[in-house]
Write a protein that holds these residues in place. Structure first.
Motif, short mmCIF file in Angstrom:
data_model
loop_
_atom_site.label_atom_id
_atom_site.label_comp_id
_atom_site.label_asym_id
_atom_site.label_seq_id
_atom_site.Cartn_x
_atom_site.Cartn_y
_atom_site.Cartn_z
N LEU A 1 -9.52 2.59 6.72
CA LEU A 1 -9.29 1.21 7.15
C LEU A 1 -7.82 0.83 7.06
O LEU A 1 -7.30 0.11 7.91
CB LEU A 1 -10.16 0.29 6.26
CG LEU A 1 -10.10 -1.21 6.51
CD1 LEU A 1 -10.50 -1.51 7.94
CD2 LEU A 1 -11.04 -1.93 5.53
N ASN A 2 -7.16 1.32 6.01
CA ASN A 2 -5.72 1.12 5.85
C ASN A 2 -5.33 -0.35 6.04
O ASN A 2 -4.43 -0.67 6.81
CB ASN A 2 -5.01 2.01 6.89
CG ASN A 2 -3.58 2.27 6.51
OD1 ASN A 2 -3.18 1.98 5.37
ND2 ASN A 2 -2.80 2.77 7.44
N LEU A 3 -6.06 -1.20 5.35
CA LEU A 3 -5.92 -2.65 5.53
C LEU A 3 -4.58 -3.17 5.03
O LEU A 3 -4.20 -2.94 3.88
CB LEU A 3 -7.09 -3.35 4.80
CG LEU A 3 -7.16 -4.87 4.85
CD1 LEU A 3 -7.06 -5.38 6.26
CD2 LEU A 3 -8.44 -5.34 4.20
N SER A 4 -3.89 -3.85 5.92
CA SER A 4 -2.60 -4.42 5.57
C SER A 4 -2.37 -5.64 6.45
O SER A 4 -2.40 -5.53 7.68
CB SER A 4 -1.51 -3.36 5.81
OG SER A 4 -0.25 -3.91 5.55
N ASP A 5 -2.21 -6.80 5.83
CA ASP A 5 -1.89 -7.99 6.61
C ASP A 5 -1.03 -8.92 5.76
O ASP A 5 -0.54 -8.52 4.69
CB ASP A 5 -3.18 -8.68 7.13
CG ASP A 5 -4.07 -9.20 6.02
OD1 ASP A 5 -3.59 -9.32 4.87
OD2 ASP A 5 -5.24 -9.50 6.29
N ALA A 6 -0.90 -10.15 6.21
CA ALA A 6 -0.01 -11.09 5.52
C ALA A 6 -0.47 -11.36 4.09
O ALA A 6 0.32 -11.79 3.24
CB ALA A 6 0.04 -12.39 6.31
N TYR A 7 -1.76 -11.11 3.81
CA TYR A 7 -2.30 -11.41 2.48
C TYR A 7 -2.15 -10.25 1.50
O TYR A 7 -2.33 -10.42 0.31
CB TYR A 7 -3.78 -11.80 2.59
CG TYR A 7 -3.96 -13.09 3.32
CD1 TYR A 7 -3.75 -14.31 2.69
CD2 TYR A 7 -4.33 -13.10 4.67
CE1 TYR A 7 -3.90 -15.50 3.36
CE2 TYR A 7 -4.48 -14.29 5.36
CZ TYR A 7 -4.25 -15.49 4.69
OH TYR A 7 -4.39 -16.67 5.36
N GLY A 8 -1.88 -9.08 2.02
CA GLY A 8 -1.71 -7.94 1.12
C GLY A 8 -2.08 -6.62 1.78
O GLY A 8 -2.41 -6.56 2.97
N LYS A 9 -2.05 -5.59 0.92
CA LYS A 9 -2.31 -4.23 1.40
C LYS A 9 -3.40 -3.65 0.49
O LYS A 9 -3.32 -3.82 -0.74
CB LYS A 9 -1.01 -3.45 1.23
CG LYS A 9 -0.81 -2.30 2.17
CD LYS A 9 0.65 -1.83 2.10
CE LYS A 9 0.82 -0.38 2.47
NZ LYS A 9 0.20 0.11 3.66
N VAL A 10 -4.39 -3.01 1.08
CA VAL A 10 -5.47 -2.43 0.27
C VAL A 10 -5.55 -0.93 0.53
O VAL A 10 -5.74 -0.51 1.68
CB VAL A 10 -6.84 -3.07 0.60
CG1 VAL A 10 -7.93 -2.49 -0.31
CG2 VAL A 10 -6.80 -4.59 0.48
#
Ligand SMILES: O=P(O)(O)O[C@@H]1[C@@H](OP(=O)(O)O)[C@H](OP(=O)(O)O)[C@H](O)[C@H](OP(=O)(O)O)[C@H]1OP(=O)(O)O
Ligand SMILES: Nc1ncnc2c1ncn2[C@@H]1O[C@H](COP(=O)(O)OP(=O)(O)O)[C@@H](O)[C@H]1O
Ligand SMILES: [Mg+2]
Ligand SMILES: [Mg+2]
Length: 340
Positions: free
Chosen positions: A129-138
């Motif tokens: 998923l490599n989630l990364s947005d203005a709220y953070g990175k997971v």
């Protein structure tokens, strides 16, 4: 028991407008949702508490114990099957039942559960998923799977470039206490003492607090728990060996009311968790699970998922009775809608 038998009998006919008398009160017009459950006695005690059963009954949900000594198709009929039992045989029984009864919602599909019972694959969807947005990175900590031959571990660790300290976790999560017996390794040569199959995961300093993110369908609830303390560079250079550690983040270690450093205690941003939960629900094919998430100490928005648990200890989740019954009702309702 009578009530259950009566409802089960009525289910053979048109049950869209069943009349049930609840708690001895006035009859109410409700669509009854029958939930068959197959759980360990420990789980029944922690999950199926009187408050949950009472609230469920008032909302028209009935919990019925599945008798494992009888064929599943001879029981019910159920709208929903709720289960957490180990063993291949049981998984096969459920798979066969799912094929024969597509109208029943089995929470959750056995193959999707199997996937998170292996720490080699458990976190793969989070990594992809490599989630990364203005709220953070997971992300997930870097890890290495060791299937056999403990003497090969030091070499394998340096080849993979893993940084010490490392958390050693048994590869399979099978509901046993042993599958939660982890060790913290300060030097790579001591890793030879460990017993594969296991996963070696980089330890991430996180200020001694972790977040348990409970997911029930669309609902999300987050609590704080105490976790392992940080390991400083100095401590790492002074110590050697592997140290077993017990279950540190059990309910007794709730950190919700503790006086914590606000930077460590601040919950992960809600929009980030919502995106993560939505994606994982879809990718994992699970509706009942929790995530153990940590924030890298010294950062505000760098998060790691370190563990995913199927049907965790919901009894410890605040307001679980309301959240769970609403979820079961929503499943029942979407089924009726589909029928119309
Ligand atoms: O026993 P509990 O209530 O602490 O629940 C356990 C969970 O604790 P948690 O809700 O995260 O605090 C526990 O979560 P952790 O792995 O400790 O994060 C597991 O989900 C455990 O199930 P299993 O042994 O992995 O099959 C869960 O055990 P079961 O109740 O499912 O046997
Ligand atoms: N990579 C990691 N970095 C820091 N702490 C960790 C890491 N992995 C596990 N831990 C600590 O060990 C505990 C148990 O590990 P976890 O992966 O959650 O296994 P379990 O399935 O037994 O709960 C966590 O709750 C956390 O306190
Ligand atoms: Mg855990
Ligand atoms: Mg776990």
């Amino acid at each position: 028991m009578r009530l259950m038998e009566e409802i089960a009998r009525q289910k053979d006919g048109d049950r869209d407008e069943e009349v049930v008398s609840i708690g001895g009160g006035l009859p109410q017009h409700v669509k009854v949702v029958i939930v068959g459950y197959a759980l360990t006695s420990k789980k029944i005690k922690s999950f199926l508490q009187p408050k949950l059963e009472g609230l469920a009954r008032n909302k028209g949900i009935l919990f019925v114990a599945i008798d494992q000594s009888r064929p599943l198709s001879d029981q019910g009929p159920f709208d929903i099957v709720l289960h957490k039992l180990s063993g291949r045989e049981w998984g096969q029984i459920l798979e066969d039942y799912r094929k024969m009864h597509p109208e029943v919602t089995v929470l959750d599909p056995p193959d999707a559960i199997q996937h998170v019972h292996n720490r080699q694959y458990m976190l793969q969807d989070v990594a992809d998923l490599n989630l990364s947005d203005a709220y953070g990175k997971v992300g997930v900590p870097r890890q290495l799977v060791i299937k056999k031959d403990p003497s090969s571990i030091p070499d394998a660790v340096s080849k993979a470039g893993l940084m010490l300290p490392l958390v050693a976790k048994p590869l399979l999560v099978d509901g046993s206490a042993k599958s939660h017996q982890h060790s913290l390794a300060y030097d790579q040569y001591s890793l030879q003492k460990l017993e594969p199959p296991l996963v070696l995961q980089e330890f991430v300093n996180h200020g001694g607090v972790l977040f348990k993110v409970y997911i029930v369908g669309e609902a999300i609830k987050v609590v704080r728990r105490f976790s392992l303390p940080d390991v400083s560079k100095r401590e790492l250079s002074k110590n050697a060996g592997v140290f077993r550690f017990p279950r540190v983040s059990c309910a007794a270690a709730s950190a919700d009311d503790a006086d914590l450093d606000p930077c460590v205690a601040e919950l992960p941003p809600r929009p980030l968790l919502e995106r993560l939960a939505r994606e994982l629900r879809r990718r994992l094919g699970l509706r009942l699970f929790n995530l153990d998430i940590i924030r890298e100490h010294g950062t505000r928005d760098r998060f790691y998922v370190i563990d995913i648990n199927y049907f965790p200890g919901y009894g410890k989740m605040p307001e679980y009775e309301h959240i769970f019954t609403d979820f079961l009702l929503s499943l029942g309702q979407s089924k009726y809608k589909k029928r119309c």
